[in-house]
Design an enzyme around this catalytic site. Structure first.
Site, short mmCIF file in Angstrom:
data_model
loop_
_atom_site.label_atom_id
_atom_site.label_comp_id
_atom_site.label_asym_id
_atom_site.label_seq_id
_atom_site.Cartn_x
_atom_site.Cartn_y
_atom_site.Cartn_z
N TYR A 18 2.80 2.49 7.58
CA TYR A 18 4.02 3.16 6.07
C TYR A 18 5.67 2.92 6.64
CZ TYR A 18 0.59 2.05 2.89
OH TYR A 18 -0.31 1.83 1.74
N HIS A 23 9.76 0.63 1.92
CA HIS A 23 10.38 1.56 0.66
C HIS A 23 10.26 2.88 1.33
CE1 HIS A 23 8.38 1.86 -3.24
NE2 HIS A 23 7.57 2.01 -3.17
N TYR A 67 1.74 9.94 -1.46
CA TYR A 67 1.86 9.05 -1.56
C TYR A 67 3.16 8.31 -2.30
CZ TYR A 67 -1.45 7.23 1.61
OH TYR A 67 -2.38 7.77 3.31
N ASN A 69 3.46 6.90 -5.10
CA ASN A 69 3.29 6.41 -6.57
C ASN A 69 2.75 8.00 -7.41
OD1 ASN A 69 3.81 3.61 -6.71
ND2 ASN A 69 1.54 3.03 -6.89
N ASN A 115 7.97 2.93 -8.72
CA ASN A 115 6.76 4.04 -8.95
C ASN A 115 6.25 5.32 -8.92
OD1 ASN A 115 5.57 2.22 -10.54
ND2 ASN A 115 4.02 0.84 -8.39
#
Length: 193
Positions: A18, A23, A67, A69, A115
Site C-alpha cells: 500500500y 489511499h 487498516y 476501514n 470509509n
C-alpha cells in the site's frame, strides 16, 4: 492533557503493497513530517506514533495500524490515552472529489463516502473533529474506484507530493497556533501545484 497538545492522524493502510498509493496520503504527510524533523516513528498499540514539538505545541502523530476501514479504533484509543478532545484531533486523508493536490481543511463534516472517516465518526460518536482532505482526483472508469484508490501514484504525482506535504504540515501547524479559521483561509485558498 495541555491545550497545547494535539493528535494528528494520517490515514492509510499498512504494508509495503500500500505504500505510495492514493489511499495513503495521510501516511505520506506524516512520513514527510518525520523526515523533515529527523525523527522516527515508534510502533505502539494501534499504530506508529511520534511526538514533535513546534513553537510551544506538541503534535502527537499517529499512523493507525488498523487498516483504513477500522481507523476509528486507533483514533479513539489514542484520544483516550492522551486525553485529547475531538476539536484537537486533526485527521489527514485522501479525497476522490478533489483534483489531485487540492487541499481542503474543515472543522467538521460528513465522511463524504470515505470509509476511514466513516469509522472514526462511528467510534468517537461525532463528526466534529478537524480534517484535511488531499485531492487524488477521480480518473477511473465506473466500477474501478477501489483499484484506483489503492493504486500507486505516478512518479509525476510522487514529485508533486514533495510540494504538497509541507503545505499540509504548515496547515496543521497554523491550526494549532492560530486556530482553525485562519488555517482554513490559508490552506484552502492555496493552489499547491
Amino acid at each position: 492533557m495541555s491545550e497545547r497538545e494535539f493528535l494528528v492522524v494520517g490515514l492509510g493502510n499498512i504494508g509495503a503493497e500500500y505504500e505510495h498509493t492514493r489511499h495513503n496520503m495521510g501516511f505520506m504527510v506524516l512520513d514527510a513530517w518525520a523526515q523533515a524533523s529527523n525523527a522516527v516513528f515508534t510502533t505502539q498499540r494501534y499504530g506508529d506514533t511520534l511526538d514533535i514539538n513546534f513553537k510551544g505545541r506538541t503534535f502527537h502523530l499517529l499512523k493507525p495500524s488498523t487498516y483504513m476501514n477500522l481507523s476509528g479504533n486507533a483514533v479513539r484509543y489514542w484520544m483516550q490515552k492522551l486525553d485529547v478532545p475531538p476539536e484537537r484531533v486533526m485527521v489527514i486523508c485522501d479525497d476522490l472529489n478533489l483534483p489531485f493536490g487540492k487541499l481542503r481543511m474543515r472543522p467538521s463534516g460528513s465522511d463524504g463516502g470515505h470509509n476511514g472517516l466513516k469509522n472514526i465518526e462511528q467510534m468517537i460518536q461525532t463528526q466534529a473533529y478537524p480534517r484535511i482532505r488531499i485531492g487524488i482526483g477521480h480518473e477511473f472508469q465506473q466500477g474501478d474506484q477501489v483499484d484506483y484508490v489503492i493504486g500507486r501514484i505516478s512518479d509525476e504525482d510522487a514529485a508533486r507530493m514533495e510540494q504538497i506535504c509541507p503545505k499540509v504540515i504548515e496547515g496543521v501547524q497554523n491550526w494549532a497556533l492560530a486556530g482553525i479559521e485562519r488555517a482554513m483561509t490559508s490552506i484552502n485558498s492555496k493552489n499547491i501545484i
